[in-house]
Design an enzyme around this catalytic site. Structure first.
Site, PDB file in Angstrom:
ATOM      1  N   HIS A  18      44.437  49.265  35.267  1.00 58.06           N
ATOM      2  CA  HIS A  18      43.016  49.531  35.022  1.00 58.06           C
ATOM      3  C   HIS A  18      42.797  49.960  33.558  1.00 58.06           C
ATOM      4  O   HIS A  18      41.846  49.518  32.915  1.00 58.06           O
ATOM      5  CB  HIS A  18      42.501  50.660  35.926  1.00 58.06           C
ATOM      6  CG  HIS A  18      42.501  50.354  37.396  1.00 58.06           C
ATOM      7  ND1 HIS A  18      43.100  51.168  38.323  1.00 58.06           N
ATOM      8  CD2 HIS A  18      41.945  49.329  38.093  1.00 58.06           C
ATOM      9  CE1 HIS A  18      42.915  50.660  39.541  1.00 58.06           C
ATOM     10  NE2 HIS A  18      42.222  49.544  39.426  1.00 58.06           N
ATOM     11  N   LYS A  42      36.715  50.973  52.570  1.00 56.08           N
ATOM     12  CA  LYS A  42      38.138  50.922  52.222  1.00 56.08           C
ATOM     13  C   LYS A  42      38.893  52.175  52.659  1.00 56.08           C
ATOM     14  O   LYS A  42      40.109  52.243  52.473  1.00 56.08           O
ATOM     15  CB  LYS A  42      38.290  50.741  50.704  1.00 56.08           C
ATOM     16  CG  LYS A  42      38.154  49.303  50.235  1.00 56.08           C
ATOM     17  CD  LYS A  42      38.811  49.121  48.887  1.00 56.08           C
ATOM     18  CE  LYS A  42      39.021  47.660  48.551  1.00 56.08           C
ATOM     19  NZ  LYS A  42      39.634  47.469  47.230  1.00 56.08           N
ATOM     20  N   ARG A  91      44.674  39.577  37.752  1.00 54.18           N
ATOM     21  CA  ARG A  91      46.134  39.688  37.648  1.00 54.18           C
ATOM     22  C   ARG A  91      46.801  38.358  37.954  1.00 54.18           C
ATOM     23  O   ARG A  91      47.671  37.904  37.237  1.00 54.18           O
ATOM     24  CB  ARG A  91      46.656  40.745  38.628  1.00 54.18           C
ATOM     25  CG  ARG A  91      46.286  42.154  38.266  1.00 54.18           C
ATOM     26  CD  ARG A  91      46.545  43.092  39.403  1.00 54.18           C
ATOM     27  NE  ARG A  91      45.738  42.722  40.565  1.00 54.18           N
ATOM     28  CZ  ARG A  91      45.551  43.478  41.630  1.00 54.18           C
ATOM     29  NH1 ARG A  91      46.149  44.640  41.708  1.00 54.18           N
ATOM     30  NH2 ARG A  91      44.792  43.089  42.621  1.00 54.18           N
ATOM     31  N   SER A 129      46.617  49.669  43.189  1.00 59.41           N
ATOM     32  CA  SER A 129      46.463  51.036  43.709  1.00 59.41           C
ATOM     33  C   SER A 129      47.119  51.150  45.081  1.00 59.41           C
ATOM     34  O   SER A 129      47.709  52.173  45.416  1.00 59.41           O
ATOM     35  CB  SER A 129      44.980  51.399  43.808  1.00 59.41           C
ATOM     36  OG  SER A 129      44.397  51.408  42.539  1.00 59.41           O
TER      37      SER A 129
HETATM   38  O1  PNS Z   1      38.635  48.161  43.087  1.00 58.80           O
HETATM   39  P1  PNS Z   1      37.953  47.237  44.030  1.00 58.80           P
HETATM   40  O2  PNS Z   1      38.092  47.751  45.426  1.00 58.80           O
HETATM   41  O3  PNS Z   1      38.422  45.834  43.884  1.00 58.80           O
HETATM   42  O4  PNS Z   1      36.397  47.249  43.666  1.00 58.80           O
HETATM   43  C1  PNS Z   1      35.440  46.669  44.511  1.00 58.80           C
HETATM   44  C2  PNS Z   1      34.014  46.972  44.016  1.00 58.80           C
HETATM   45  C3  PNS Z   1      33.807  48.467  43.900  1.00 58.80           C
HETATM   46  C4  PNS Z   1      33.824  46.330  42.663  1.00 58.80           C
HETATM   47  C5  PNS Z   1      33.028  46.366  45.044  1.00 58.80           C
HETATM   48  O5  PNS Z   1      33.364  46.815  46.323  1.00 58.80           O
HETATM   49  C6  PNS Z   1      31.569  46.720  44.744  1.00 58.80           C
HETATM   50  O6  PNS Z   1      30.988  46.197  43.839  1.00 58.80           O
HETATM   51  N1  PNS Z   1      31.004  47.665  45.526  1.00 58.80           N
HETATM   52  C7  PNS Z   1      29.618  48.106  45.377  1.00 58.80           C
HETATM   53  C8  PNS Z   1      28.703  47.512  46.432  1.00 58.80           C
HETATM   54  C9  PNS Z   1      28.188  46.139  46.006  1.00 58.80           C
HETATM   55  O7  PNS Z   1      27.550  45.976  45.000  1.00 58.80           O
HETATM   56  N2  PNS Z   1      28.542  45.131  46.830  1.00 58.80           N
HETATM   57  C10 PNS Z   1      28.181  43.749  46.587  1.00 58.80           C
HETATM   58  C11 PNS Z   1      29.243  43.041  45.753  1.00 58.80           C
HETATM   59  S1  PNS Z   1      28.879  41.355  45.529  1.00 58.80           S
END
Ligand code: PNS
Length: 156
Positions: A18, A42, A91, A129
């Site tokens: 990150h 999650k 990645r 993570s």
């Molecule tokens: O680290 P991650 O788990 O890959 O991140 C995922 C994240 C936080 C980017 C995604 O879950 C997110 O954007 N959550 C906020 C809710 C939202 O906007 N959802 C619609 C996404 S198209």
């Protein structure tokens, strides 16, 4: 022009992968706002405040980087922060499907905000993570894969 990117994630916990993405983002953007998502789906190991604290402590010395917690839509946070872009790291090819769907959906919600991808450094392509949590909880050494400030949190 002041260009801002939102870098969203769960950061459970933040890893050096990150950190690498943020550093690369700063080659293109003037400011990176790290959005730490609540993400209850999650079931994160660390609570939101702890994840935010780890991110803030990691970047305490750089005023181009800030971190905020959020629980709603990413695109609303991006609008609120007047961001030009969403920053994400890739990645491996396996990341692509999910990232493609998310970027396309976010573009549908807000045409003006572009998703920009950077490629993680080779040494970190295998870092996630999830594996950090698993290895650390079983007594393995992850000290070369996470920021130093994260180690005391993992030991707790
Ligand atoms: O680290 P991650 O788990 O890959 O991140 C995922 C994240 C936080 C980017 C995604 O879950 C997110 O954007 N959550 C906020 C809710 C939202 O906007 N959802 C619609 C996404 S198209």
């Amino acid at each position: 022009m002041n260009r801002t990117a939102i870098y969203p994630g769960t950061f459970d916990p933040i890893t050096l992968g990150h950190v690498d993405v943020v550093r690369r983002g700063l080659k293109v953007f003037d400011r990176v706002v790290i959005g730490v998502a609540e993400n209850p789906n999650k079931k994160p190991m660390f609570d939101l405040d702890t994840r935010l604290a780890m991110v803030r402590q990691t970047f305490v010395a750089d005023d181009r980087i800030e971190a905020v917690a959020f629980s709603g839509l990413l695109i609303d946070l991006a609008r609120q922060q007047k961001a030009n872009a969403i920053l994400r790291g890739l990645r491996a090819a396996s990341d692509f499907e999910y990232e493609f769907q998310m970027a396309t959906m976010n573009r549908r919600l807000e045409e003006k905000i572009e998703t920009v991808f950077v490629m993680a450094r080779e040494d970190y392509t295998f870092v996630s993570s999830r594996f950090i949590r698993e290895i650390s909880s079983m007594g393995g050494d992850v000290s070369e894969l996470v920021p130093q400030v994260v180690m005391p949190f993992l030991k707790r």
